[in-house]
Design a protein around this motif. Structure first.
Motif, PDB file in Angstrom:
ATOM      1  N   THR A  92     -21.193   1.597  -3.238  1.00  0.00           N
ATOM      2  CA  THR A  92     -20.540   2.174  -4.413  1.00  0.00           C
ATOM      3  C   THR A  92     -19.038   2.023  -4.246  1.00  0.00           C
ATOM      4  O   THR A  92     -18.473   2.411  -3.228  1.00  0.00           O
ATOM      5  CB  THR A  92     -20.910   3.659  -4.572  1.00  0.00           C
ATOM      6  N   VAL A  93     -18.405   1.465  -5.264  1.00  0.00           N
ATOM      7  CA  VAL A  93     -16.971   1.155  -5.212  1.00  0.00           C
ATOM      8  C   VAL A  93     -16.269   1.856  -6.372  1.00  0.00           C
ATOM      9  O   VAL A  93     -16.750   1.833  -7.505  1.00  0.00           O
ATOM     10  CB  VAL A  93     -16.732  -0.368  -5.308  1.00  0.00           C
ATOM     11  N   THR A  94     -15.112   2.454  -6.086  1.00  0.00           N
ATOM     12  CA  THR A  94     -14.274   3.054  -7.118  1.00  0.00           C
ATOM     13  C   THR A  94     -12.973   2.256  -7.211  1.00  0.00           C
ATOM     14  O   THR A  94     -12.345   1.966  -6.197  1.00  0.00           O
ATOM     15  CB  THR A  94     -13.957   4.527  -6.789  1.00  0.00           C
ATOM     16  N   CYS A  95     -12.596   1.905  -8.436  1.00  0.00           N
ATOM     17  CA  CYS A  95     -11.338   1.189  -8.680  1.00  0.00           C
ATOM     18  C   CYS A  95     -10.479   2.050  -9.597  1.00  0.00           C
ATOM     19  O   CYS A  95     -10.957   2.550 -10.617  1.00  0.00           O
ATOM     20  CB  CYS A  95     -11.595  -0.169  -9.317  1.00  0.00           C
ATOM     21  N   THR A  96      -9.202   2.220  -9.230  1.00  0.00           N
ATOM     22  CA  THR A  96      -8.283   3.088  -9.963  1.00  0.00           C
ATOM     23  C   THR A  96      -7.094   2.290 -10.480  1.00  0.00           C
ATOM     24  O   THR A  96      -6.400   1.625  -9.704  1.00  0.00           O
ATOM     25  CB  THR A  96      -7.790   4.228  -9.054  1.00  0.00           C
ATOM     26  N   LEU A  97      -6.863   2.378 -11.785  1.00  0.00           N
ATOM     27  CA  LEU A  97      -5.726   1.738 -12.451  1.00  0.00           C
ATOM     28  C   LEU A  97      -4.585   2.737 -12.551  1.00  0.00           C
ATOM     29  O   LEU A  97      -4.775   3.854 -13.036  1.00  0.00           O
ATOM     30  CB  LEU A  97      -6.131   1.282 -13.847  1.00  0.00           C
ATOM     31  N   THR A  98      -3.376   2.330 -12.122  1.00  0.00           N
ATOM     32  CA  THR A  98      -2.192   3.192 -12.218  1.00  0.00           C
ATOM     33  C   THR A  98      -1.008   2.393 -12.744  1.00  0.00           C
ATOM     34  O   THR A  98      -0.555   1.457 -12.081  1.00  0.00           O
ATOM     35  CB  THR A  98      -1.832   3.784 -10.841  1.00  0.00           C
ATOM     36  N   PRO A  99      -0.483   2.725 -13.930  1.00  0.00           N
ATOM     37  CA  PRO A  99       0.753   2.105 -14.408  1.00  0.00           C
ATOM     38  C   PRO A  99       1.956   2.872 -13.853  1.00  0.00           C
ATOM     39  O   PRO A  99       1.914   4.094 -13.744  1.00  0.00           O
ATOM     40  CB  PRO A  99       0.665   2.239 -15.927  1.00  0.00           C
ATOM     41  N   SER A 100       3.020   2.154 -13.506  1.00  0.00           N
ATOM     42  CA  SER A 100       4.218   2.812 -12.967  1.00  0.00           C
ATOM     43  C   SER A 100       5.143   3.260 -14.097  1.00  0.00           C
ATOM     44  O   SER A 100       5.080   2.753 -15.214  1.00  0.00           O
ATOM     45  CB  SER A 100       4.997   1.850 -12.065  1.00  0.00           C
ATOM     46  N   THR A 101       6.021   4.206 -13.779  1.00  0.00           N
ATOM     47  CA  THR A 101       7.081   4.573 -14.710  1.00  0.00           C
ATOM     48  C   THR A 101       8.048   3.395 -14.801  1.00  0.00           C
ATOM     49  O   THR A 101       8.435   2.840 -13.775  1.00  0.00           O
ATOM     50  CB  THR A 101       7.843   5.814 -14.199  1.00  0.00           C
ATOM     51  N   PRO A 102       8.440   2.959 -16.002  1.00  0.00           N
ATOM     52  CA  PRO A 102       9.380   1.843 -16.121  1.00  0.00           C
ATOM     53  C   PRO A 102      10.693   2.150 -15.402  1.00  0.00           C
ATOM     54  O   PRO A 102      11.083   3.305 -15.265  1.00  0.00           O
ATOM     55  CB  PRO A 102       9.613   1.719 -17.627  1.00  0.00           C
ATOM     56  N   PHE A 103      11.373   1.104 -14.978  1.00  0.00           N
ATOM     57  CA  PHE A 103      12.647   1.257 -14.274  1.00  0.00           C
ATOM     58  C   PHE A 103      13.561   0.093 -14.618  1.00  0.00           C
ATOM     59  O   PHE A 103      13.111  -0.944 -15.109  1.00  0.00           O
ATOM     60  CB  PHE A 103      12.431   1.355 -12.762  1.00  0.00           C
ATOM     61  N   VAL A 104      14.857   0.272 -14.360  1.00  0.00           N
ATOM     62  CA  VAL A 104      15.843  -0.783 -14.585  1.00  0.00           C
ATOM     63  C   VAL A 104      15.882  -1.657 -13.341  1.00  0.00           C
ATOM     64  O   VAL A 104      15.908  -1.158 -12.220  1.00  0.00           O
ATOM     65  CB  VAL A 104      17.236  -0.188 -14.868  1.00  0.00           C
ATOM     66  N   TYR A 105      15.874  -2.976 -13.535  1.00  0.00           N
ATOM     67  CA  TYR A 105      16.010  -3.902 -12.405  1.00  0.00           C
ATOM     68  C   TYR A 105      17.245  -4.763 -12.638  1.00  0.00           C
ATOM     69  O   TYR A 105      17.763  -4.846 -13.747  1.00  0.00           O
ATOM     70  CB  TYR A 105      14.752  -4.772 -12.249  1.00  0.00           C
ATOM     71  N   TYR A 106      17.686  -5.412 -11.589  1.00  0.00           N
ATOM     72  CA  TYR A 106      18.867  -6.277 -11.653  1.00  0.00           C
ATOM     73  C   TYR A 106      18.495  -7.658 -11.144  1.00  0.00           C
ATOM     74  O   TYR A 106      17.734  -7.786 -10.191  1.00  0.00           O
ATOM     75  CB  TYR A 106      20.004  -5.676 -10.833  1.00  0.00           C
ATOM     76  N   VAL A 120      -4.266  -1.961  -9.643  1.00  0.00           N
ATOM     77  CA  VAL A 120      -5.626  -1.467  -9.511  1.00  0.00           C
ATOM     78  C   VAL A 120      -5.953  -1.489  -8.026  1.00  0.00           C
ATOM     79  O   VAL A 120      -5.827  -2.520  -7.369  1.00  0.00           O
ATOM     80  CB  VAL A 120      -6.636  -2.333 -10.286  1.00  0.00           C
ATOM     81  N   GLN A 121      -6.365  -0.343  -7.512  1.00  0.00           N
ATOM     82  CA  GLN A 121      -6.748  -0.211  -6.100  1.00  0.00           C
ATOM     83  C   GLN A 121      -8.234   0.113  -6.049  1.00  0.00           C
ATOM     84  O   GLN A 121      -8.676   1.077  -6.669  1.00  0.00           O
ATOM     85  CB  GLN A 121      -5.934   0.900  -5.438  1.00  0.00           C
ATOM     86  N   CYS A 122      -8.985  -0.687  -5.303  1.00  0.00           N
ATOM     87  CA  CYS A 122     -10.421  -0.463  -5.150  1.00  0.00           C
ATOM     88  C   CYS A 122     -10.728  -0.019  -3.725  1.00  0.00           C
ATOM     89  O   CYS A 122      -9.988  -0.332  -2.793  1.00  0.00           O
ATOM     90  CB  CYS A 122     -11.209  -1.735  -5.480  1.00  0.00           C
ATOM     91  N   THR A 123     -11.834   0.668  -3.557  1.00  0.00           N
ATOM     92  CA  THR A 123     -12.207   1.189  -2.241  1.00  0.00           C
ATOM     93  C   THR A 123     -12.955   0.160  -1.394  1.00  0.00           C
ATOM     94  O   THR A 123     -13.217   0.405  -0.219  1.00  0.00           O
ATOM     95  CB  THR A 123     -13.082   2.452  -2.381  1.00  0.00           C
ATOM     96  N   TYR A 124     -13.298  -0.987  -2.003  1.00  0.00           N
ATOM     97  CA  TYR A 124     -14.006  -2.051  -1.292  1.00  0.00           C
ATOM     98  C   TYR A 124     -13.720  -3.347  -2.052  1.00  0.00           C
ATOM     99  O   TYR A 124     -13.515  -3.315  -3.270  1.00  0.00           O
ATOM    100  CB  TYR A 124     -15.514  -1.745  -1.280  1.00  0.00           C
ATOM    101  N   PRO A 125     -13.688  -4.513  -1.385  1.00  0.00           N
ATOM    102  CA  PRO A 125     -13.389  -5.755  -2.104  1.00  0.00           C
ATOM    103  C   PRO A 125     -14.365  -6.037  -3.241  1.00  0.00           C
ATOM    104  O   PRO A 125     -15.575  -5.861  -3.099  1.00  0.00           O
ATOM    105  CB  PRO A 125     -13.503  -6.832  -1.013  1.00  0.00           C
ATOM    106  N   VAL A 126     -13.820  -6.473  -4.359  1.00  0.00           N
ATOM    107  CA  VAL A 126     -14.606  -6.867  -5.524  1.00  0.00           C
ATOM    108  C   VAL A 126     -14.344  -8.336  -5.804  1.00  0.00           C
ATOM    109  O   VAL A 126     -13.390  -8.924  -5.279  1.00  0.00           O
ATOM    110  CB  VAL A 126     -14.260  -6.005  -6.760  1.00  0.00           C
ATOM    111  N   TYR A 127     -15.163  -8.950  -6.653  1.00  0.00           N
ATOM    112  CA  TYR A 127     -15.002 -10.375  -6.935  1.00  0.00           C
ATOM    113  C   TYR A 127     -13.662 -10.658  -7.634  1.00  0.00           C
ATOM    114  O   TYR A 127     -12.942 -11.573  -7.257  1.00  0.00           O
ATOM    115  CB  TYR A 127     -16.162 -10.900  -7.787  1.00  0.00           C
TER     116      TYR A 127
END
Length: 197
Positions: A92-106, A120-127
């Motif tokens: 059984t694998v859980t994958c979690t999607l997390t968007p970051s807060t936008p930031f200014v880059y140079y 997306v971080q998964c608890t075990y490798p997926v295809y």
């Protein structure tokens, strides 16, 4: 044999053409992006063995839709994340999607601007992990990018927008293909908190 190295002018012209084409595509796709996703031809129920609440789009990429409201400008609220569960073999694998807060880059392609990241971080490798990310300025999608990673536990993608002051948030969705030839699960659109940059 003598090699000729192109000067900076063709690259600059290519960059301008790419920006113009991107702007034209964004303008044409604008009305589609504003419509919220609905179940229908473009969205199906999750594959068996998954707990996703979104739909699967069979091999099709579509720009993200702003279909949700983020936290008010200037907020540093908690980042949102969305998880789905599936199986790889008997694991059984859980994958979690997390968007970051936008930031200014140079630096970068525009010499600076706003950037949004999603992972997306998964608890075990997926295809395969396909992540789609977009920046929203005052609730309107202004940029988009997608990237697919194979045989991995981590998928990331970023998108950049030229520097314009305003309220931004990052939106992202993802597709997880659990194993080769197996089902694909859609992780629905998830937003970061909003920030004024």
């Amino acid at each position: 044999m003598t090699r000729v190295r192109p000067s900076g002018k063709p690259r600059a012209l290519a960059a301008l053409v790419a920006i113009a084409v991107s702007a034209a595509l964004l303008a044409v796709a604008g009305p589609t992006q504003a419509a919220p996703r609905t179940a229908g031809a473009d969205a199906a129920q999750p594959a068996a063995g998954s707990s996703a609440t979104g739909g699967v789009r069979a091999g099709r990429l579509a720009p993200l839709s702003p279909g949700a409201t983020g936290v008010s400008a200037g907020s540093s609220g908690t980042l949102a994340s969305t998880s789905v569960t599936g199986t790889v073999g008997s694991i059984t694998v859980t994958c979690t999607l997390t968007p970051s807060t936008p930031f200014v880059y140079y630096g970068g392609p525009y010499g600076g601007g706003e950037e949004g990241l999603a992972s997306v971080q998964c608890t075990y490798p997926v295809y395969a992990i396909q992540v789609e990310v977009a920046l929203f300025r005052y609730g309107t999608q202004v940029t988009y990018n997608t990237k697919t990673a194979y045989s991995t536990v981590l998928g990331t993608v970023d998108t950049e927008y030229p520097r314009y002051t305003g309220e931004y948030k990052t939106g992202a969705d993802a597709f997880i293909t659990w194993n080769y030839g197996g089902p694909t699960t859609f992780i629905p659109l998830t937003f970061s908190n909003s920030v004024y940059l």
